[in-house]
Design a protein around this motif. Structure first.
Motif, short mmCIF file in Angstrom:
data_model
loop_
_atom_site.label_atom_id
_atom_site.label_comp_id
_atom_site.label_asym_id
_atom_site.label_seq_id
_atom_site.Cartn_x
_atom_site.Cartn_y
_atom_site.Cartn_z
N ARG A 34 0.73 -1.22 -0.04
CA ARG A 34 -0.21 0.01 0.04
C ARG A 34 0.89 1.39 0.12
N LYS A 35 2.12 1.04 0.41
CA LYS A 35 2.96 2.34 0.35
C LYS A 35 3.00 3.04 -1.15
N ALA A 40 0.20 9.68 -3.83
CA ALA A 40 -0.91 10.53 -4.09
C ALA A 40 -1.52 11.16 -2.65
N LEU A 41 -0.82 10.56 -1.51
CA LEU A 41 -1.12 11.24 -0.44
C LEU A 41 -0.33 12.56 -0.48
N THR A 42 1.11 12.62 -1.04
CA THR A 42 1.80 13.84 -0.86
C THR A 42 1.19 14.88 -1.86
N LEU A 43 0.75 14.13 -3.12
CA LEU A 43 0.29 15.32 -4.20
C LEU A 43 -0.99 15.85 -3.68
N ARG A 94 7.55 9.45 -8.30
CA ARG A 94 6.62 8.33 -8.68
C ARG A 94 7.31 7.54 -9.77
N GLU A 95 7.71 8.39 -10.95
CA GLU A 95 8.43 7.58 -11.72
C GLU A 95 9.47 7.07 -11.56
N PHE A 96 10.42 7.66 -10.83
CA PHE A 96 11.40 7.26 -10.20
C PHE A 96 11.20 5.99 -9.17
#
Lengths: 476, 164
Positions: A34-35, A40-43, A94-96
């Motif tokens: 789930r991590k 999404a939480l940060t964004l 996220r890409e990284f």
């Protein structure tokens, strides 16, 4: 229930603090798979901060909190830019993500503490807050630069940045101490009044020079640029993007506040000094970028070159110069973030960060190559893109300040930078790729790239609304 | 009179110890000399009535920072020969020049300062506490987030990867 007027000024920063703790809790409580939703939480955290900032703007909130922190249109303008930068960096992270593995959660948390530092820096009204804001930002960056701890280059980057950064913080604190000794306070108003009322003694002059030196490290100006190439090459790409856009912008915001406010009475001292540093920074950054063979090193040197243009605008000491710098930063943000987002998205498929790895990128992903193309041309300053207007405004302000030689040097350097940016473009479009498989690009990255390219075009073509915003922000 | 005398004693001792920090060949002696410097500095703070700052000076510098230095020196355990190899002549010359330059700058700066302001002691626990939680509330609270970032960083950088 209504908050006392004072605290609503801090709404964005307080929410950032809350979101940092929320991310910490989420990182601890969520289990393995789930991590991957932490991005999404940060964004969404950045989105909440943007809503609060919009609310503050809508309500026309302004004023100072305990004469430490000031909310004004100038600060709000730059807070928008900081939020935008961090939002894009979250997409990059996220890409990284795969490379961060288990430790991605703490990475997002550090992104938010860096954001908090930048938000504070946009609102400083006291030398103490300048120090705290900078430390919040750079502490997060030290750790993030060394985040790939099994990669020797990343550890080296973190180590070098830590050592050089600590030295620069030492300069800054020493300068603050001298200014405090001179004025008896760290408050901007008090120091400004003390500097204006009498011819400044050597202590105050030395204090100012040391503070400027400390900030010179943050914006990577010559002669405080030594850390840039190695750190840019070794640190994870999202961190480099944050360093080159967020950290530089934060340094410039602090410089704008200091030079146009507190240190205005000493303008005779810093105007010529900054002009000379601007010339040295421009020449060094752009000439040293030419022989580079690694894309991140190239962008590192080019970011030194951009620091030269920013210093050029600052050295005019005029409102026109400040306006040019604010516009330049806006264009630089869109251009540089586009390029770094492409580097992040392409590196894995290309197999490396050497310039030769970019050969034939256009045949593998038209979107990535086209975005990179537009981003690089904007950074070089080709009309009708954003970078062109930024550079034009800076050059005009320099001419207005009767520094024709510096403006001419700036114009020549546009050509130099165009050369090395086009070398990348040539590899992407005219040379044959090593592999032919198309590069997959996630929908989120595609959307972010589209937004950034639109931004570059908008800043370049419809300047009026941006200029109006900046004029309002700079109006006292 | 007694105050002036003790000021000169502590200042003189401090300068001697500081000289010994930079001139000693063995790093362990340098660290121990630095300890003397810190204690003398704390004594000067006591004479100014800043008892709390004097205590902090000892706790933080003598207690924490210097112990860290000692650990590093002992863990590296460099022999004097290994150290002397790095002492290149030009490096020493450059260091001397830089020190001289700094000394001239500092001397000019300090000469330009008038009488230092005198006032009631501000370095007591009560005075520091009051300032910290009123005028300096915001920077004080923000510092906690710097520390949070540092703790998180230390833990994530030092944590062992889970074995697969």
């Amino acid at each position: 229930m209504s908050l006392p007027a004072d605290w609503s000024l801090l709404a964005v920063e307080l929410a950032a603090c809350g979101w940092i703790l929320l991310t910490l809790a989420a990182d601890l409580l969520l289990s393995g798979a789930r991590k991957r939703w932490l991005w999404a939480l940060t964004l969404s955290g950045v989105a909440v901060l943007a809503l609060l900032l919009g609310w503050q703007q809508q309500m026309g909130l302004a004023g100072s909190f305990q004469s430490m922190f000031v909310l004004d249109r100038f600060g709000v303008y730059f807070k928008w830019l900081f939020l935008l930068t961090v939002a894009v960096v979250v997409v990059m992270t996220r890409e990284f993500g795969a490379l961060l593995s288990e430790r991605a959660g703490a990475f997002y948390l550090l992104l938010l503490t860096a954001l908090l530092g930048m938000l504070v820096l946009a609102s400083i009204y006291d030398l103490l807050m300048l120090f705290i804001g900078l430390e919040l930002l750079t502490f997060s960056l030290y750790i993030m630069a060394a985040y790939l701890r099994t990669d020797a280059r990343s550890v080296e980057a973190g180590m070098k940045y830590l050592i050089m950064g600590s030295v620069s913080s030492g300069f800054l604190v020493y300068g603050i101490a001298l200014l405090y000794g001179f004025a008896g306070s760290t408050n901007f108003n008090v120091i400004h009044a003390a500097l204006a009322s009498e011819p400044a003694p050597l202590t105050a002059q030395a204090g100012m020079l040391l503070v400027l030196a400390g900030l010179g490290f943050k914006i990577a100006a010559v002669p405080f640029h030594l850390w840039v190439p190695d750190v840019y090459e070794g640190a994870p790409t999202p961190v480099v993007a944050l360093l080159s856009v967020g950290s530089k912008m934060a340094g410039v915001v602090a410089l704008l506040r200091l030079l146009l406010g507190v240190f205005q009475p000493l303008a005779w001292l810093w105007m010529d000094l900054l002009a000379v540093l601007a010339a040295a920074t421009l020449l060094y950054g752009n000439l040293a970028a030419i022989p580079q063979t690694n894309i991140k090193r190239l962008l590192g040197y080019s970011s030194i070159g951009h620091a030269g243009y920013l210093l050029m605008g600052l050295s005019t000491g005029s409102l026109a110069g400040a306006r040019a710098v604010a516009y330049y930063l806006l264009a630089y943000l869109f251009g540089n973030l586009t390029v770094f987002l492409v580097v992040t998205a392409a590196t894995k498929a290309l197999g490396g960060e050497a310039l030769d790895d970019y050969r034939g990128l256009s045949k593998r992903s038209g979107l990535l190559a086209a975005s990179m193309f537009i981003g690089l041309l904007s950074l070089a300053g080709v009309p009708p893109l954003g970078g062109f207007v930024g550079k034009l405004l800076v050059l005009l302000a320099t001419v207005e300040a009767h520094r024709i030689w510096l403006a001419a040097l700036g114009a020549v350097n546009v050509a130099v930078s165009l050369y090395y940016y086009l070398m990348v473009v040539k590899r992407m479009y005219l040379e044959a790729p090593r592999a032919t498989s198309p590069i997959p690009v996630s929908a989120l990255t595609r959307a972010a790239l589209a937004g950034l390219v639109l931004g570059i075009l908008a800043v370049g073509i419809v300047q009026e609304p941006f200029l109006a915003r900046i004029a309002a922000a700079l109006h006292p | 009179m007694a105050e002036a005398a003790s000021f000169y004693i502590f200042s003189g001792l401090m300068l001697l110890a500081a000289l010994s920090v930079v001139s000693n060949r063995r790093p362990i002696y340098s660290v121990l000399s630095l300890l003397v410097v810190m204690f003398c500095l704390a004594a000067l703070f006591v004479m100014l009535g800043a008892y709390f700052i004097a205590a902090l000076q000892i706790l933080l510098y003598a207690g924490a920072v210097l112990v860290l230095f000692l650990f590093v020196v002992m863990l590296l355990n460099l022999s004097p020969e290994a150290l002397s190899r790095t002492r290149i002549f030009t490096l020493r010359g450059a260091g001397t020049l830089a020190a001289l330059f700094l000394f001239v700058c500092l001397a000019r700066i300090l000469a330009s300062v008038g009488e230092p302001p005198t006032g009631e002691a501000r370095g007591t626990v009560e005075a520091v506490g009051r300032e910290l939680f009123s005028a300096y509330l915001l920077p004080f609270e923000l510092t906690s987030f710097i520390i949070l970032a540092a703790i998180i960083g230390a833990v994530t950088l030092a944590k062992r990867e889970p074995s697969k």
